[in-house]
Design a protein around this motif. Structure first.
Motif: not given
Ligand SMILES: [Zn+2]
Length: 346
Positions: A61-62, A70-71, A73, A76
């Protein structure tokens, strides 16, 4: 073995019950101490694979935080849509009992590439205990010489069936069975309540995968069929019972790919024998099949505790052999012979 085959069951629901594992990785990621190989071990169907993908998502994840990925980006999203180029998923082919050397070589090739999107190259290897000797030795070399950005997440049901040399080179993370309340909670959401019996929940042994299997594989019918066989006159006094069981087992065995189904039937029989043993010793222990208590109590009078235990053990042994033995017919034949000897049948 194939590329990424994320199943439709990947839902964040499956992470429930493993909060302690989540906390462990929050500390690892926050401290920047990510290891190069993890072994997730624990019973089948409790969420190891789901967590492996979740961890991969978290690591790639970034915009991750202590709370998780974060779900949102790009990275994700790619994991969620099953097309992140830096994750490879391997599992033994359906019709192969073992993970062969070629498969390990494929894994080695894939992790040797530099990450396409920066970050890590992650290889998730399912049922790692199924590597044959040759494959396990080759894989050990890979673990001994970690590649820069490669991370292995190995999944196994039983840590004791792995080579010590492999186990000693990975960080072990245990996945416990889910509590009955969790399983009930899942069942209430997924299935109408009347459709789910106590037996399904108790026999699931804390595994949501088992619940799903039971609900769509005719498990309830199979259980009633087995109970009917045990209730029958012929059980105990003739070989009809064994023949009936073997008839069903053999019809499965003609289709090699259904070995799993066969193993499931034996496992079911095992839990029935176990309950019968408990009831015959008048113990108040918890049953796998509380919703069939009356019928089981009646049947339990047919044998002594020791006899039920022997039958339980025989099923267990046969199931272990079937899981790894190529000679299906031979194993079944032995099962029949021992079963009949147990009863003094011929
Ligand atoms: Zn993410």
């Amino acid at each position: 073995m194939g590329g990424l085959e994320l199943e439709a069951v990947f839902s964040y629901d499956c992470l429930l019950g493993h909060e302690y594992v989540e906390r462990f990785f929050a500390r690892v990621i926050e401290g920047g101490k990510v290891g190069h190989a993890y072994l997730f071990f624990g019973p089948r169907g409790v969420g190891k694979k789901t967590f492996a993908f979740y961890l991969a998502q978290w690591l790639l994840c970034r915009d991750s935080s202590r709370e998780g990925p974060c779900l949102e980006c790009v990275s994700c999203q790619k994991v969620q849509h099953n097309n992140h180029p830096d994750i490879s998923f391997f599992s033994p082919a359906e019709d192969r009992l073992w993970i062969p050397l070629e498969a390990v070589m494929q894994i080695q090739r894939e992790v040797s590439y530099a990450p396409l999107e920066g970050g890590y190259r992650i290889a998730i290897v399912d049922e790692v205990e199924r590597m044959n000797e040759e494959a396990a030795n080759a894989f050990l070399k890979t673990l001994e010489e970690p590649q820069g950005n490669a991370i292995f997440i190995l999944l196994a049901e039983n840590i004791y069936s792995l080579k010590d040399t492999i186990v000693s080179r990975v960080q072990k993370v245990r996945f416990a069975p889910l509590s009955l309340e969790r399983v009930w909670g899942y069942c209430r959401r997924e299935f109408s309540e009347e459709g789910v019996l106590d037996g399904v929940v108790y026999s699931s042994m804390g595994s949501l995968e088992r619940v799903r299997q039971f609900m769509d594989s005719g498990w309830l019918e199979r259980r009633d069929w087995l109970l009917g066989m045990l209730e029958g006159e012929e059980f105990r006094f003739s070989s009809g019972f064994v023949e009936g069981i073997l008839g069903q087992l053999e019809s499965f065995s003609k289709r090699q790919a259904r070995r799993k189904e066969l193993v499931e039937t034996l496992e079911l029989l095992e839990t029935l024998f176990r309950d019968l043993g408990v009831l015959s010793s008048c113990s108040r222990g918890i049953l796998f099949h509380p919703d069939r208590r009356d019928r089981l109590e009646e049947i339990s009078r047919k044998c002594s505790f020791v006899e039920w235990f022997h039958l339980f053990h025989l099923c267990w042994q046969t199931r272990q052999k079937l899981a790894y033995n190529l000679h299906l017919e031979l194993t079944l034949e032995n099962f029949a012979i021992e079963f009949q000897q147990e009863w003094g049948l011929s």
